[in-house]
Design an enzyme around this catalytic site. Structure first.
Site, PDB file in Angstrom:
ATOM      1  N   ASP A 235       0.869  -1.178   0.000  1.00  0.00           N
ATOM      2  CA  ASP A 235       0.000   0.000   0.000  1.00  0.00           C
ATOM      3  C   ASP A 235       0.900   1.221   0.000  1.00  0.00           C
ATOM      4  O   ASP A 235       1.601   1.503   0.974  1.00  0.00           O
ATOM      5  CB  ASP A 235      -0.899  -0.011   1.242  1.00  0.00           C
ATOM      6  CG  ASP A 235      -1.805   1.215   1.341  1.00  0.00           C
ATOM      7  OD1 ASP A 235      -1.374   2.319   0.951  1.00  0.00           O
ATOM      8  OD2 ASP A 235      -2.931   1.064   1.823  1.00  0.00           O
ATOM      9  N   ASP A 360      24.551  -0.238  -3.250  1.00  0.00           N
ATOM     10  CA  ASP A 360      24.356  -1.544  -2.640  1.00  0.00           C
ATOM     11  C   ASP A 360      25.655  -2.333  -2.819  1.00  0.00           C
ATOM     12  O   ASP A 360      26.598  -1.884  -3.476  1.00  0.00           O
ATOM     13  CB  ASP A 360      23.147  -2.257  -3.249  1.00  0.00           C
ATOM     14  CG  ASP A 360      22.442  -3.152  -2.239  1.00  0.00           C
ATOM     15  OD1 ASP A 360      23.111  -3.635  -1.305  1.00  0.00           O
ATOM     16  OD2 ASP A 360      21.229  -3.376  -2.389  1.00  0.00           O
TER      17      ASP A 360
END
Length: 658
Positions: A235, A360
């Site tokens: 959501d 990363d």
């Protein structure tokens, strides 16, 4: 001239901070091992460069920005390159190269700090709080011996939860334990998430950890994705709200980083949750994120809440984004850490981000045969030769560094190749002015956290703070609250435990007894069964480093699955309470009809689980993602669109109360 310059910087610093230069300064506590302290104007300062004089960067009365500007000018190119590495603190033991072991390997850590000038590291050590504090103090003592005395910034992956995955999280050890991120989203209370961040901040700083490589603001729109358990669900508004509260709690301020804060690195910019077929970007076969429904902008949206909270860092995704164009121009087919369109144009330009962009892990490493095609049959996968250099595999390493910096990176995760970065500058592939921008961003955070004054922590205090009774109790209450009741047939919950004989699978008999239940070994003697199960998975790529242990593929319960066989056997004889750990959205179609009670679990101890079952605590979670009805529905949905499978068994935000 030095004194005049220092006075000018002090006046400028006072103006930045909004106060007069004559305001009475407050002496901070200084932490020194074998360094020196000097006194100026009746105040004490660490003599970090040991020259007997007060340099502007040593003057805690100046702003972090003024001090960073001064220090960066004093650094050699080699020292600047060291600041741009986010290395791994090596440990003793067979997994020492990955930072996991019985303690730091100081023989290997020392040259990284002294010779390569690396002063930012991830720690993967687990253990007692005092032990961690002592180990981190040992690293700071080495850093104090450096030419300029630059303290170490020590970071960590999440370590307050139940799931432990190498390269993504750390065992909780003595830290308070909380539900996974989807569980916090299931509760849906931003104040609670902020409180979690505040507790985690205190526990981190107590053991000498300064940076959280979290939260994940990724939308988990692909149900098969192994990283779902690190997200706040699918959501978009809920994810944004949770992300903002998390950062505010960790950083100690609603709009930035407090001096006692833990800097947060929000990740992964951007679209990681739309991984093709759910395969993860740590692996070459999972290097693509796809957007068949054109929902890229939706994946960007939660990050704006991180920016509103003043997040210190952003980590780009490994993924190569397919089907995305910016201003009509398709993205270059490289991982986000190498994408100038995503980092300079979109992140810094359109969204105005001014903090640190940290890559990363291992994106500049050479990608050889095992990286591209996995390990040969019969050879156990390891981190040897590990790389995530997607889209730039065939570039020379020096060119990967140049491309990353020029794209917008400030720091490289999981590597210490300072010589390659220096070579890129000397070859004219990167300007030193561009290096200076990154170095100052990194140093500002160290100054803001007070590390130049005192990077040391008290092991005894760490024991008192980390895992305190109050923190543990709050974490356990959250574990119970996050449990999401999907079925409660005949009002079985809350369970009246007294006198109940119960058959258990995945539940401690001792915990059951403590809650008034009587465990039995024979189903024929039971009047109730309680089973704690896990979401099914497949190991589809066992010859790849991360593929060998990540959960991929099928989400449904099938004959032969040990948990499912137990559910069938128990439910045929007695009412059965089934709890399923939802590290991914399980398909429960053939479980629902067998369970008297069905619960979605996002990380809870047996005690917290049974507290909720017996009514001592209330489970009131709401699903942060939908639970599909079938694998056919999963395969038909779009990777980039939230909760879009056909006829989900349980829709997003579903959850019963009792």
């Amino acid at each position: 001239m030095i004194l005049d310059r220092r006075l000018l910087l002090l006046a400028a610093s006072a103006a930045i901070l909004g106060g007069p230069a004559s305001a009475a300064p407050k002496q901070p506590e200084l932490g020194v091992r074998d360094g020196k302290v000097i006194t100026v104007d009746g105040l004490k300062f660490r003599d970090l460069d040991r020259d007997g004089k007060l340099a502007p960067y040593e003057d805690w009365r100046l702003s972090p920005e003024a001090r960073a500007a001064d220090l960066s000018q004093r650094m050699t190119l080699d020292e600047k390159a060291g600041q741009m590495m986010h290395g791994t603190l090596p440990a003793t033991g067979p997994m020492g190269v990955a930072g996991m072991g019985s303690g730091y390997d100081m023989a290997k850590a020392t040259p990284l700090v002294i010779d390569r000038h690396v002063t930012t590291f991830i720690t993967r050590l687990a253990g007692a709080p005092a032990f961690l504090a002592e180990q981190n103090n040992a690293i700071q003592a080495v850093a104090e011996k450096g030419r300029l005395g630059v303290p170490a910034t020590i970071s960590t992956d999440p370590r307050h939860h139940f799931q432990f995955t190498a390269g993504a999280s750390v065992e909780a050890g003595g830290f308070s334990k909380w539900p996974e991120a989807p569980g916090l989203a299931a509760i849906g209370d931003a104040k609670l998430v902020k409180r979690f961040g505040e507790i985690a901040r205190q526990e981190y700083r107590a053991v000498g950890i300064h940076q959280a490589l979290s939260p994940m603001a990724d939308l988990s729109t692909e149900p098969r994705w192994p990283r779902t358990s690190g997200t706040f669900g699918e959501d978009v508004d809920l994810v944004g709200k949770m992300t903002k509260a998390y950062i505010q709690g960790f950083q100690g301020s609603d709009t930035g980083l407090a001096s006692n804060g833990v800097s947060a690195v929000v990740k992964h910019w951007v679209g990681y949750g739309a991984s093709a077929k759910g395969f993860d970007g740590h692996n070459s076969y999972g290097r693509y994120a796809v957007f068949p429904k054109g929902q890229f902008d939706l994946h960007v949206k939660p990050f704006d809440e991180a920016f509103a909270a003043g997040v210190v860092g952003v980590m780009p995704t490994y993924a190569i984004l397919q089907g995305v164009a910016l201003e009509g121009t398709p993205l270059e087919p490289v991982a986000a850490g190498f994408s100038k369109q995503l980092l300079t144009y979109l992140l810094r330009g359109k969204h105005g981000f001014k903090g640190i962009v940290l890559s990363d892990w291992a994106i500049t490493n050479d990608c050889g045969e095992t990286c591209r095609n996995g390990f040969p049959a019969g050879v156990r996968p390891s981190f040897e030769g590990f790389s995530t250099a997607w889209g730039v595999e065939d570039l020379a390493k020096v060119d990967r560094y140049a491309k990353g910096v020029n794209a917008g990176l400030d720091q490289f995760g999981g590597v210490e190749d300072t010589a390659e970065l220096v070579a890129a500058v000397k070859a004219g592939k990167i300007t030193e002015a561009r290096i200076d921008e990154s170095v100052k961003r990194i140093l500002v955070v160290k100054f803001a956290q007070g590390l130049f004054e005192n990077p040391y922590v008290d092991p005894k205090a760490a024991t008192a703070v980390v895992g305190s009774k109050t923190f543990v109790a709050e974490g356990q209450a959250a574990q119970s609250a996050a449990l999401t009741v999907l079925e409660n047939k005949n009002g079985l919950l809350p369970l009246k435990a007294a006198g109940r004989k119960v058959w258990l699978k995945g539940v401690s008999p001792e915990a059951a007894k403590a809650h008034g239940l009587t465990p039995v070994d024979d189903l024929a003697q039971a009047d109730l069964a309680i089973i704690r199960a896990a979401t099914p998975f497949e190991t589809l790529h066992p010859n790849y480093t991360f593929g060998s242990f990540q959960h991929e593929g099928d989400l449904s319960f099938k004959d032969g699955n040990a948990d499912y066989e137990a559910i069938k056997a128990a439910s045929a004889k007695v009412p059965t309470i089934v709890s399923v750990y939802l590290d991914r959205p399980a398909i429960l179609t053939n479980v629902r009809d067998k369970a008297a009670v069905l619960v979605g679990d996002f990380g809870a101890s047996d005690e917290a689980f049974l507290d909720a079952v017996t009514g001592k605590a209330k489970a009131h979670g709401k699903l942060p993602f939908e639970l599909p009805s079938s694998m056919a529905a999963v395969e038909a949905q779009a990777e980039d669109a939230p909760h879009d499978s056909e006829k989900p068994l349980y829709p997003i935000h579903y959850g019963l109360t009792y």
